[in-house]
Structure formats: C-alpha cells, structure tokens
Design a protein around this motif. Structure first.
Motif, PDB file in Angstrom:
ATOM      1  N   ARG A 163     -17.800 -17.648 -12.511  1.00 22.81           N
ATOM      2  CA  ARG A 163     -17.251 -17.389 -11.174  1.00 22.81           C
ATOM      3  C   ARG A 163     -16.833 -15.922 -11.078  1.00 22.81           C
ATOM      4  N   LEU A 164     -17.033 -15.357  -9.914  1.00 23.01           N
ATOM      5  CA  LEU A 164     -16.588 -13.983  -9.663  1.00 23.01           C
ATOM      6  C   LEU A 164     -15.634 -14.004  -8.468  1.00 23.01           C
ATOM      7  N   ASP A 165     -14.502 -13.364  -8.631  1.00 17.48           N
ATOM      8  CA  ASP A 165     -13.531 -13.228  -7.533  1.00 17.48           C
ATOM      9  C   ASP A 165     -13.293 -11.744  -7.293  1.00 17.48           C
ATOM     10  N   PHE A 166     -12.961 -11.394  -6.087  1.00 13.23           N
ATOM     11  CA  PHE A 166     -12.536 -10.018  -5.860  1.00 13.23           C
ATOM     12  C   PHE A 166     -11.516  -9.954  -4.731  1.00 13.23           C
ATOM     13  N   SER A 167     -10.811  -8.854  -4.695  1.00 12.56           N
ATOM     14  CA  SER A 167      -9.818  -8.668  -3.636  1.00 12.56           C
ATOM     15  C   SER A 167      -9.766  -7.200  -3.236  1.00 12.56           C
ATOM     16  N   VAL A 168      -9.410  -6.988  -2.003  1.00  8.07           N
ATOM     17  CA  VAL A 168      -9.211  -5.638  -1.478  1.00  8.07           C
ATOM     18  C   VAL A 168      -7.817  -5.614  -0.863  1.00  8.07           C
ATOM     19  N   THR A 169      -7.053  -4.605  -1.244  1.00  5.08           N
ATOM     20  CA  THR A 169      -5.711  -4.467  -0.676  1.00  5.08           C
ATOM     21  C   THR A 169      -5.663  -3.192   0.169  1.00  5.08           C
ATOM     22  N   TYR A 170      -5.181  -3.348   1.384  1.00  4.94           N
ATOM     23  CA  TYR A 170      -5.043  -2.191   2.272  1.00  4.94           C
ATOM     24  C   TYR A 170      -3.566  -1.996   2.605  1.00  4.94           C
ATOM     25  N   ARG A 171      -3.089  -0.763   2.382  1.00  6.16           N
ATOM     26  CA  ARG A 171      -1.705  -0.440   2.737  1.00  6.16           C
ATOM     27  C   ARG A 171      -1.736   0.622   3.816  1.00  6.16           C
ATOM     28  N   SER A 172      -0.912   0.423   4.785  1.00  3.29           N
ATOM     29  CA  SER A 172      -0.892   1.351   5.910  1.00  3.29           C
ATOM     30  C   SER A 172      -0.398   2.735   5.465  1.00  3.29           C
ATOM     31  N   LYS A 173      -0.968   3.776   6.113  1.00  3.04           N
ATOM     32  CA  LYS A 173      -0.500   5.134   5.826  1.00  3.04           C
ATOM     33  C   LYS A 173       0.962   5.306   6.216  1.00  3.04           C
ATOM     34  N   LYS A 174       1.396   4.500   7.180  1.00  2.00           N
ATOM     35  CA  LYS A 174       2.780   4.617   7.656  1.00  2.00           C
ATOM     36  C   LYS A 174       3.779   4.195   6.577  1.00  2.00           C
ATOM     37  N   ASN A 175       3.304   3.475   5.565  1.00  2.00           N
ATOM     38  CA  ASN A 175       4.210   2.990   4.513  1.00  2.00           C
ATOM     39  C   ASN A 175       5.004   4.117   3.869  1.00  2.00           C
ATOM     40  N   GLU A 176       4.351   5.286   3.771  1.00  2.00           N
ATOM     41  CA  GLU A 176       4.988   6.386   3.037  1.00  2.00           C
ATOM     42  C   GLU A 176       6.264   6.870   3.716  1.00  2.00           C
ATOM     43  N   ASN A 177       6.338   6.672   5.025  1.00  2.00           N
ATOM     44  CA  ASN A 177       7.465   7.229   5.768  1.00  2.00           C
ATOM     45  C   ASN A 177       8.417   6.182   6.328  1.00  2.00           C
ATOM     46  N   ARG A 178       8.297   4.979   5.883  1.00  2.00           N
ATOM     47  CA  ARG A 178       9.210   3.969   6.424  1.00  2.00           C
ATOM     48  C   ARG A 178       9.708   3.064   5.301  1.00  2.00           C
ATOM     49  N   ARG A 179      10.821   2.426   5.578  1.00  2.00           N
ATOM     50  CA  ARG A 179      11.396   1.557   4.568  1.00  2.00           C
ATOM     51  C   ARG A 179      10.572   0.269   4.417  1.00  2.00           C
ATOM     52  N   TYR A 180      10.102  -0.255   5.550  1.00  2.00           N
ATOM     53  CA  TYR A 180       9.313  -1.491   5.500  1.00  2.00           C
ATOM     54  C   TYR A 180       7.885  -1.131   5.115  1.00  2.00           C
ATOM     55  N   LYS A 181       7.447  -1.645   4.004  1.00  2.00           N
ATOM     56  CA  LYS A 181       6.091  -1.360   3.550  1.00  2.00           C
ATOM     57  C   LYS A 181       5.279  -2.650   3.621  1.00  2.00           C
ATOM     58  N   SER A 182       4.075  -2.525   4.100  1.00  2.00           N
ATOM     59  CA  SER A 182       3.268  -3.735   4.272  1.00  2.00           C
ATOM     60  C   SER A 182       1.871  -3.514   3.710  1.00  2.00           C
ATOM     61  N   GLU A 183       1.215  -4.611   3.465  1.00  2.00           N
ATOM     62  CA  GLU A 183      -0.169  -4.531   2.993  1.00  2.00           C
ATOM     63  C   GLU A 183      -0.928  -5.798   3.382  1.00  2.00           C
ATOM     64  N   TRP A 184      -2.229  -5.649   3.545  1.00  2.00           N
ATOM     65  CA  TRP A 184      -3.118  -6.779   3.783  1.00  2.00           C
ATOM     66  C   TRP A 184      -3.964  -6.968   2.535  1.00  2.00           C
ATOM     67  N   VAL A 185      -4.102  -8.212   2.111  1.00  2.00           N
ATOM     68  CA  VAL A 185      -4.936  -8.498   0.937  1.00  2.00           C
ATOM     69  C   VAL A 185      -6.017  -9.492   1.343  1.00  2.00           C
ATOM     70  N   LEU A 186      -7.244  -9.054   1.192  1.00  2.00           N
ATOM     71  CA  LEU A 186      -8.377  -9.958   1.427  1.00  2.00           C
ATOM     72  C   LEU A 186      -8.910 -10.385   0.065  1.00  2.00           C
ATOM     73  N   SER A 187      -8.855 -11.677  -0.197  1.00  3.76           N
ATOM     74  CA  SER A 187      -9.329 -12.208  -1.475  1.00  3.76           C
ATOM     75  C   SER A 187     -10.551 -13.082  -1.237  1.00  3.76           C
ATOM     76  N   VAL A 188     -11.478 -13.006  -2.147  1.00  2.00           N
ATOM     77  CA  VAL A 188     -12.626 -13.925  -2.097  1.00  2.00           C
ATOM     78  C   VAL A 188     -12.733 -14.600  -3.455  1.00  2.00           C
ATOM     79  N   TYR A 189     -12.588 -15.901  -3.437  1.00  2.00           N
ATOM     80  CA  TYR A 189     -12.686 -16.714  -4.654  1.00  2.00           C
ATOM     81  C   TYR A 189     -14.107 -17.265  -4.716  1.00  2.00           C
ATOM     82  N   ASN A 190     -14.705 -17.170  -5.889  1.00  2.00           N
ATOM     83  CA  ASN A 190     -16.074 -17.654  -6.079  1.00  2.00           C
ATOM     84  C   ASN A 190     -17.038 -16.907  -5.151  1.00  2.00           C
ATOM     85  N   ALA A 191     -17.114 -15.604  -5.344  1.00  2.00           N
ATOM     86  CA  ALA A 191     -17.799 -14.717  -4.398  1.00  2.00           C
ATOM     87  C   ALA A 191     -19.287 -15.020  -4.266  1.00  2.00           C
TER      88      ALA A 191
END
Lengths: 276, 784
Positions: B715-743
């Motif tokens: 099985r192959l899995d992969f994920s991509v995590t995206y963090r907003s550029k705005k994270n650097e300048n704010r206290r609230y930091k967020s990210e989106w994670v797209l995961s694919v199980y059994n690619a």
C-alpha cells in the motif's frame, strides 16, 4: 469545497468490497464421512456413508458402498440396508425408545467407526400459526414471492426442565424440498432460559416467505447440547467473513476411528399450517 | 559464589560513592524544559565535553550528574532544538534549570554550540530494541481518514506487525497483541482503540512523547511479555494560554492548555467522531432511506495538570476517558452497546537530594462494556468490567557519572468481572447469570543499574522479582485430562501464588565514535491475558489472570545489534537479530467458547512458542527530508497441546517479510509532503482442503493451522500539508492536510472466505473481502 467534501465522504464509505477470486487449495487427504440424523418421525430413516472430496472440486460428495451399518440401544440392534449407493436405511418396523442412548457402528474396509447419542423426547409444538409481514419491513431485494401479501410461520413450545437441552427447528413449503437445508433451520440451547415457555417463535426468512394458499410444515427436534454444538461449529465455518471470526477449525465429530460427520438421534414434532 | 559476586558488586558501588565523596565531587542537577511551552523534555542530553561524560533527563525532565569540583562547559541538547552551552562553576551542588528552544535564539548568557559534539544515544546508550517517534513526525505522515494515529506509525517500525487492514492492534517480535503493555501516563489502557480497532485511543494533540520497548525491557516495567509502549501526555503550556485542534472527515478535536499560576499548568483535550452523522449524509446522497435513531460514535477526553510545590516537590494529576457507542432504536425494539476505558493517575515527584529522584504513582484503570437489547417488554443486559488499582514507588539514584541506580516496588490489584447477564421482563429481573469475579494482586520489586565500565563498555543490569496472588472468594474448577470438570473447590483469602525472577541485561561496546555493538537478554512474565480468538480483538474480549490451572506466561529474549551513525549523526543505521522463547504459551482449542464462560481454563491449551528475526533500520532525523526505511525478516511459531495435531504451526501474525518506507519533506513554510509505503507477506491463514455435505451445506475440512497465506500486502499513502502565508504574522496558525490512503487502490485481502453458489450449492468459490480502496481525506488543523 462542499463538493470536495462530499466526494471524500463518498469515497470513504464505499471502500469495503467483496469479489470472487481464483485460488489454489491443497488436495484433500480423503476421510470417511458418516452423517446420520435419525428421528422418531414416521418417515424413512437412513445413514449416509461417504468420503470427503476436494474443497473447490466439482463433486459435492462421494458415497461409499458396501459398509456394514448397525444401530443399537440397550435392548435391540438393527442392521441397516443399503437401498441407494451410500445410503443405509433402518427397517420400517424400527421404533425409537425415548430416553435411551443409541450407538451407531459403521464398518468400512475392516475399520470400525462408532458414535453414540441420547434420544430425547421432543416437546409438543403448540400454536403453530402464520403471520403476515408488513411489506414496509421487508427489503424488496430479499423477497422472491410475487404477492402483495407475504407470510411466515410461528409456533410455541415448553422447554424441558433440566440442563443440556437444545432444539433445532425448520419450516418449509409442503410437498417440496425447497428450504430443506441447514441454512434455513435455526437452533438454540436453553442455557439461560431453562424451563421457559417459548412463545411466537418466528422461523421464516424474508427470502422464502409463503403466499396465500400455501401449506407450511414446521418441524422441531430435540437434539441436546452436544448436537447443537456440532451445528454451531458448522455455522461458524460456513458463515465466515467477519473481522472477529475465530480461526477456522474442523467441526467436531462424535465418531471414533477418524471419521468425520455426526450421528444425531432425536425426538421430533411436526405440524402443518395452511396460509389463508 | 553468587553471594560473593553480589558482595563485590555492592562494594564496588559503595566504593565508587566513597571515592566520589573523597574527590570532592558535586552534583549538577535540574530541569530541562521547552522554552516556548515549558513542557518537560524527556531524554534531553547533558554533556560534559572536557570529561566526555553525559547524562539524560528522565521522563519528568529531571537530570543529575555528579562531577569533580571545577569549571565546566556543559552542553544541553535535544532533538529538534538548538544546543545550549552553559558555563558552570561546580564548587558546590548546583541546580541549573534549562530551557531549550526549537531552532531558537540565544538566551541570556547561553551560546549555541555545535551539534557534532553532542552525545548520540543511538550509539552510546545501552538501550537497544527501542523505538521512538516524535509526535511531530507522526503528524507529518499520511493517515487513514486523515486521523493522525500513533499506533499506525508504530506499525511502520521494524519488528512491529499488524494483521488487519486499518487495525490499531500491533504485534511485536512474535508476541500476541495482549503481550504489549500500553501505558498512558503509567496507567495501562486495556483496549487502546476506537471503532472496533480502526482508530487508536490516543489523541495526538494530547500526547507529548512515546517510546516502544521491543526488547531489553528495563526492570521497572513488567507484566507483559513482548513490549512496553510508554506514552506520556503533555503537561500543558506553562507560559501562556494555547490550543490546537482539527476538523476531519470523521472526527474533530480540540486541546487547550494554560499555566496554573507560576508553578503549574494544565491541558484538556477532547475528540468526538461523527461517523453516524456522516454516514447518514452518505445515505442521503445515495438517495437511501435514513433511520434517525441510529447512533455510532466515539469520544475521548484527556486531562492533565501539574503543580510544582517547591524545588523538591511536584505533583501531577492526569486522566483519560474514552467511550464508543453503537445503537439503534425504533418503536418496538432497541439495542445499545457501549465500551470504553477510563484511567486516572496521581503522581508525586520528590527530590530527596540532587542525586535521588523519586516518584510515587497511584493509578486507577477501568475497562468496561455493556450490551442492552430491548424488544417490547423483554430486555437483555450484559455487562463486563475490569478494574485496576496500582501503587508504584520508583527511586532513581544518580550515584556518579558511571552509575545510575533505579529501584522500586509496584503493586497492582486486578479485579475482573467477566460477565453478568440479566433477562428482564416488565422491569423485573427474570433470570440472572453471573460469571464469578476474579481478584488477583500482581506485585514486583525491581532494581537496575546503568554502569560505565570504561569509555567503550557500558552495561545495564537489573532484576525484577514479580509475584501474583490469586485471592478468593473463588470457586476453582478441577479439570481432568480431557478438560472436563471433576471437582469444584471454594477458596477464600489468598489461595494461589506464583513468583518469577526476571533478569534484565544490556551491554554496549563502542567500536568507535560513530558505531557500537549491543547485546541484551531479558526474561519477562505475564500474569494477565486476553481471551481473544478472532483475527481482530473485539471490545467484548475479556482479560483473565493466571490461576491454579493457568501458569504465568514467560518469555526469554536475546538480541544482538550493530548501531552506526552517519553524516554527523543525522542518519542512524541499526541491525538487530533476536531470538525469543515463550514458555506456557496459550492458545484456544478449536471452536473455543470464550464469551460468558465461567470455566475459561477448559478452553485454553498450553504449549510453547518461538520467534526469531532480523530487523534493519535506516533513519534520517534531521533536515528538510526525513524518514526511515525498515525491513524485518522474522518467524513466529507455536506448538500447543491438541492444536494442529501437536505439531508446530505459524502464529496468525507470522509475516516473514515486512518493509516500510516512510518519508517526510518540508518543501517550504507553506508546503510539506509525507508518504509511506508498506509491503509485507500476507497473513498466515487456514484454508480448507476438503468438504462433505451435511443438510445441504458444504462442511469444510482443514489440514494444518495457518499453513496458507493471504496474498502479499502492499500500500502507498501520501499527504500534502498546506499552511497559509498569513500564519507567519498571526497567532492563529492553520493548515490543510490532504491525505490519500491506498493511493494506487490496491485491493488488499482482509480475508478470503468460501461460499456456496446460491443457484448451485454444489459449487463452492473463494471470495475476497477488502476493507479500504483508495481513501482520500481532508483535515483542517489549527493552533494558537
């Protein structure tokens, strides 16, 4: 974003699937099979003697001719006649002694296989009746009858007080062999309900319901705990596929000498009900 | 002879202490913590380059090292943090608390030191057969349904196997799943999964650290044969109010942490799944009728608080509560099934002196389940529970740089109520069936010393004296050779005792600065085990203790390993071989009846087992590109009376080849990628060879147990995590994670079963069940 979310959900919940595959299995090292379910019902009683066959092979069973088959209890012994190949019938005048232990001896190629079983009396079948199923409760894919009204059977019985009782029940359409399979029967013991009265037991499955005008036959057998465990072994082997299944294992046998199969002798009750 | 050896050893220890005192030695001790959060750092390194001596912080961040009086540059380091070099004038005992910062700046008089001088534990420690994965690494990897799961990452390590697709159960070096001691803040978790095993019980936002011992298990751990998974919860941020959480496809989570005054902190974390809500949405999307009264969800809650009373005393309170709920209800009938763990732990750290650290732990652990069926006026209730109370007193004496002594005592009360069934009509109990409760006490004394014999040779030796007492009132069945009950004896008070001496030994010989060889031996004893016979454990499996008929299980393991660090310690290589011998191994007879059975002993069969293998691991811990490749070649077999005609057979978790490739790549501050590939031999299974007909069904005949295999698993899995550029300048930091199980959508067989064709029951065919095809998922994480 909403569309992406729904696509992900759909993917996630449509993942589990089953498919038929080709597989090579080892060859079976043949064993003698003896199956016998003798009752006190007024119908021919017989014992089948055969050999195991390859699991995925085209043959469902292989019969053995020329065996010597004897049924005995504390007072009598009867030799069974081979009427069909591999099927050995009791004499027509044989009558069961309830409460007695019976022994079945089978001699094949000079090797003897022996099993014993207690003949228990069967409680009376009471209030054999039918009930109409609500079509809304029935999955349409499971219904094979072309009718707006569909029915199943019900019955009552009183469990005998005392341990080790167990029962097997089955219903079928009179005059046919349809449904005469262990898959359609039901069995239970009285471990937690000893001496209870069982009311309105429903037997029918949605895939073999009755229509108006049909005559349904209901049979009840007093098989005892030991035979119920045999049926339970079989059930656990043929209905495999769950994540929590126990390891596959050979079902028990009460025969000595290395034969597989089982000898059951049981009191039985039969009743009919016309669906009208 | 043995008496003389013990005397010599004691004299050498006492002599070392005396010499230390005679040479005017002083102790440097203190606390090592994270600069940003104030969290204690476990296994941080304290290194004295001038003397080439070092020490590490314990699980509470405490360290202690005794040195000759003088001036020293001390290097403090921790994986992922900048090193700190502090100049110490050691003319008396010194307390030096240190805060290390992740890639941080210079603090006060502290200077950044070069990493190349720091002690490398992969090579220098006596520890072998131990795996650690930081929770940050776990979060970088792809996950089933996007739900980060530490147990699933553990399954990617050498010597650790799983046997069910998506399952959270794990098998270590030939041991069964119940031979793993899973500890959360020292309290055992008896069913460490949710949703019948698909998700583990551990909320990644609540976890600080985990460590898996596959062998060379220290003497302060005991009670399981094969491994210890030691998981520690976060203490909570002692600097500021902070939080983290996420919204995923199947569940959401939130963790909050904050200081308590200037001397403490707390953390609360919770998760709740919405599988039932999502599945209803799916049904609606498919146009299917939904039933509004179905429920299927789980939740868990972690909480922890700590408070430092003074420099010498600190207290901790932590707890876990997790529950799964499944049920439905309509006008005529209903059923509800619930199961879950709860634990609570109280700990008191006390410093008797800068050299003597103590910890007193009390924990309570509870696992229980119930089933409740109701139809009209009739009701059926089934309950079962296991409770544990435990007290452990642990002392660490940092005698000198060459000897660290650890000793203590531990006692556990196991109380198991295997099952109670009630049939009820019109709210009146008609029948009740109660399997008798079982109480036992498991106790242990242990002692361990880690000793440097020379710069090259270091040994870690200890012993654990463990004991089990069965306590009445209890009816004990006497069994004959056919496992039939021949008599029943009523016992009150303590009626049965087992004890075992469990030696533990680890040796490290340093070949050079970057490589070493290690060897270890340990004996472990297990007094409580799980009555589980399925391919996967169910929530309804019950634990049972050793008794008059069931001797404790024992395992002896020897291991030999080669450890090498490359590229300035950024790459670690290890190769280990092991052999493990199990005594009093148990398995269950064919068609064993394990539920609601008051004579479980009659279903058990006793024998022996053996496991052996080779484990290879290449791991990169630093840089943008991190990950590991692990490969295990192994075998595990059992020989149990009356099973498989008394011949050796493969354990169900015997998977000779097991390969994992795990990578994480930080492209930049916005994007990072994770991927894992796994390949293993298919599970050992039993297929039929023959059949016969009985009442229209094909009754299968089997030959040898587990002599066949499912197809190989990969099985192959992969994920991509995206963090907003705005994270650097704010206290609230967020990210989106797209995961694919059994690619690549591999149809791995969960099981292969055999069916009769409905139209022609004479024809039997094989049917493969696969659990997961390609499973994409999207998770939103936030942190503040």
């Amino acid at each position: 974003m909403n569309k992406l979310f729904y696509i992900i959900i759909l993917f996630s919940f449509t993942s589990c699937f089953k498919d038929r595959i080709e597989i090579d299995l080892n060859q079976e090292n043949q064993k003698i099979v003896i199956t016998a379910w003798i009752t006190d019902l007024d119908e021919p009683q017989f014992v089948t003697v055969g050999k195991t066959v390859n699991y995925l092979g085209p043959v469902s069973q292989e019969f053995v001719s020329g065996a010597t088959v004897k049924l005995s209890n504390s007072t009598d012994e009867f030799f069974l006649s081979e009427v069909e190949v591999g099927r050995y019938y009791l004499p027509g005048d044989w009558t069961a002694e309830l409460g007695d232990t019976y022994t079945l001896n089978v001699l094949v190629d000079d090797k003897e296989y022996v099993a014993s079983h207690l003949m228990r009396a069967c409680p009376e079948l009471k209030n054999v009746d039918f009930l109409e199923y609500d079509l809304d409760d029935v999955d349409e894919e499971e219904v094979t009858l072309d009718s707006f009204h569909i029915y199943g059977t019900t019955f009552d019985f009183q469990d005998v007080i005392g341990d080790d009782d167990a029962y097997y029940a089955i219903d079928y359409l009179k005059g046919t062999m349809a449904g005469d399979s262990m898959r359609n029967g039901a069995f239970a013991n009285d471990d937690f309900v000893d001496g209870e009265y069982f009311g309105e037991i429903e037997l029918s499955e949605y895939d073999r319901l009755y229509a108006e005008g049909d005559t349904a036959v209901v049979e009840l057998f007093s098989i005892g705990d030991e035979s119920a465990n045999y049926l339970l072994d079989i059930e656990s082997e043929i209905f495999r596929g769950g994540p929590f299944d126990a390891p596959p294992a050979n079902v028990r046998t009460n025969f000595t000498g290395g034969a597989v199969g089982y000898f059951i002798i049981s009191g039985a009750q039969v009743a009919e009900v016309i669906i009208e | 002879m043995i008496k003389n050896m013990i005397l010599l050893w004691l004299l050498s220890l006492i002599g070392t202490v005396a010499i230390c005192q005679g040479d005017l030695k002083h102790t440097l001790s203190g606390q090592i913590s994270d600069f940003k959060s104030g969290e204690d750092l476990i296994a941080a390194t304290v290194y004295v380059p001038d003397l080439k001596l070092g020490a590490t912080s314990n699980v509470y961040g405490f360290y202690s090292i005794t040195l000759p009086a003088g001036n020293y540059d001390i290097v403090y380091s921790y994986v992922g943090c900048e090193d700190q070099l502090i100049h110490i004038e050691l003319t008396t005992d010194v307390t030096q608390n240190v805060e290390l910062e992740e890639g941080g700046a210079v603090i006060g008089e502290v200077v950044i030191s070069a990493a190349k001088d720091k002690v490398d534990q992969n090579v220098t420690s006596t520890e072998m057969s131990v795996q650690e994965v930081s929770i940050e690494t776990v979060k970088k990897l792809p996950a089933l349904f996007g739900e980060v799961d530490i147990i699933k990452v553990i399954q990617l390590l050498p010597g650790v196997k799983s046997i069910g697709e998506g399952s959270s159960g794990f098998y270590v070096r030939g041991g069964n799943a119940d031979q793993n001691l899973v500890l959360l803040d020292e309290a055992p978790i008896y069913n460490a999964s949710h949703v019948l095993g698909f998700f583990s019980s551990f909320n990644p936002d609540a976890i600080k650290d985990m460590k898996l011992y596959k062998g060379a298990i220290p003497s302060h751990f005991g009670g399981r044969l094969s491994s210890v998974l030691d998981i520690r919860m976060k203490e909570g941020n002692s600097k500021k109010f902070a939080g983290s959480g996420g919204i995923g496809t199947l569940m959401s989570r939130l963790a909050l942490e904050a200081p308590i005054g200037k001397a403490g902190s707390f953390m609360v974390a919770g998760r709740r799944s919405y599988i039932d809500i999502v599945s209803k949405s799916v049904q609606a999307l498919r146009g299917e009728k939904t039933d509004g009264d179905n429920v299927f969800y789980f939740y868990d809650l972690n909480a922890k608080a700590n408070y430092r009373i003074n420099e010498n005393n600190r207290i901790f309170a932590s707890g876990y509560f997790g529950r799964d709920v499944l049920g439905f209800k309509n006008d005529d009938e209903s059923f509800r099934v619930e199961w879950g763990n709860s634990t609570s732990t109280l700990r008191w750290n006390h410093l008797f002196s800068p050299k003597v650290f103590s910890n007193l732990t009390y924990y309570y652990s509870n696992y229980n389940y119930f089933l409740d069926f109701q139809e009209d006026i009739s009701r059926f209730k089934w309950t079962s529970k296991l409770k544990e109370h435990s007290l452990k007193f642990d002392l660490g004496a940092y005698l000198n740089p060459n000897n660290t002594l650890r000793f203590g005592l531990h006692s556990i009360q196991h109380n198991i109520a295997p099952g109670n069934i009630e049939t009820i009509e019109n709210d009146i109990v008609k029948q009740s069936f109660d399997i008798q409760d079982n109480t036992s006490y498991e106790s242990a004394l242990y002692i361990n010393n880690e000793q440097n014999l020379s710069t090259k040779l270091k040994i870690d030796y200890g012993v654990r004296l463990s004991m089990l007492n069965n306590v009445g009132p209890q009816d004990v069945y006497g069994l004959d050779d056919d496992y039939e009950v021949i008599d029943t004896t009523r016992y009150t008070g303590a009626y049965n005792t087992y004890w075992n001496l469990e030696p533990r030994l680890g040796v490290r010989y340093k070949l050079n600065e970057s490589s070493s060889i290690k060897a270890s031996y340990n004996r472990t004893a297990q007094y409580i085990q799980l009555a589980s016979n399925g391919n996967s454990a169910t929530p309804f499996d019950i634990w049972f203790s050793s008794s008059k008929q069931i001797k404790p299980q024992l395992a002896d393991q020897i291991a030999l390993g080669y450890f090498k660090n490359l590229s300035n310690n950024s790459i670690e290589l290890s190769a280990e071989v092991y052999y493990k011998d199990f005594k009093n191994a148990i398995d269950f007879k064919d068609h064993a009846q394990l539920l609601l059975n008051d004579n479980l002993e009659a279903e058990l069969r006793i024998g022996k087992a053996r496991a052996y293998g080779l484990e290879l691991m290449l791991r990169k811990n630093q840089g943008k590109f991190t990950g590991w490749i692990s490969y295990t070649l192994s075998k595990v077999e059992k020989k149990i009376a009356s099973i498989n005609n008394d011949n050796w057979y493969n354990a169900k978790y015997d998977k000779p080849h097991d390969l994992s490739v795990v990578v994480a790549y930080e492209l930049n501050k916005q994007y990072s990628f994770g991927s894992s590939f796994v390949y293993s031999t298919g599970n050992a299974v039993t297929f039929p060879t023959g059949k016969y007909d009985f009442l229209g069904v094909a009754v299968p005949i089997y030959s040898d147990r587990n002599d066949a295999r499912l197809p190989d698993y990969h099985r192959l899995d992969f994920s991509v995590t995206y963090r907003s550029k705005k994270n650097e300048n704010r206290r609230y930091k967020s990210e989106w994670v797209l995961s694919v199980y059994n690619a690549y959508n591999r149809r791995n067989a969960f099981s292969i079963d055999f069916k009769q064709e409905e139209s022609n029951p004479n024809i039997t065919y094989a049917e493969r069940t696969s659990i997961f095809a390609l499973v994409p998922s999207l998770t939103y994480n936030l942190k503040f």
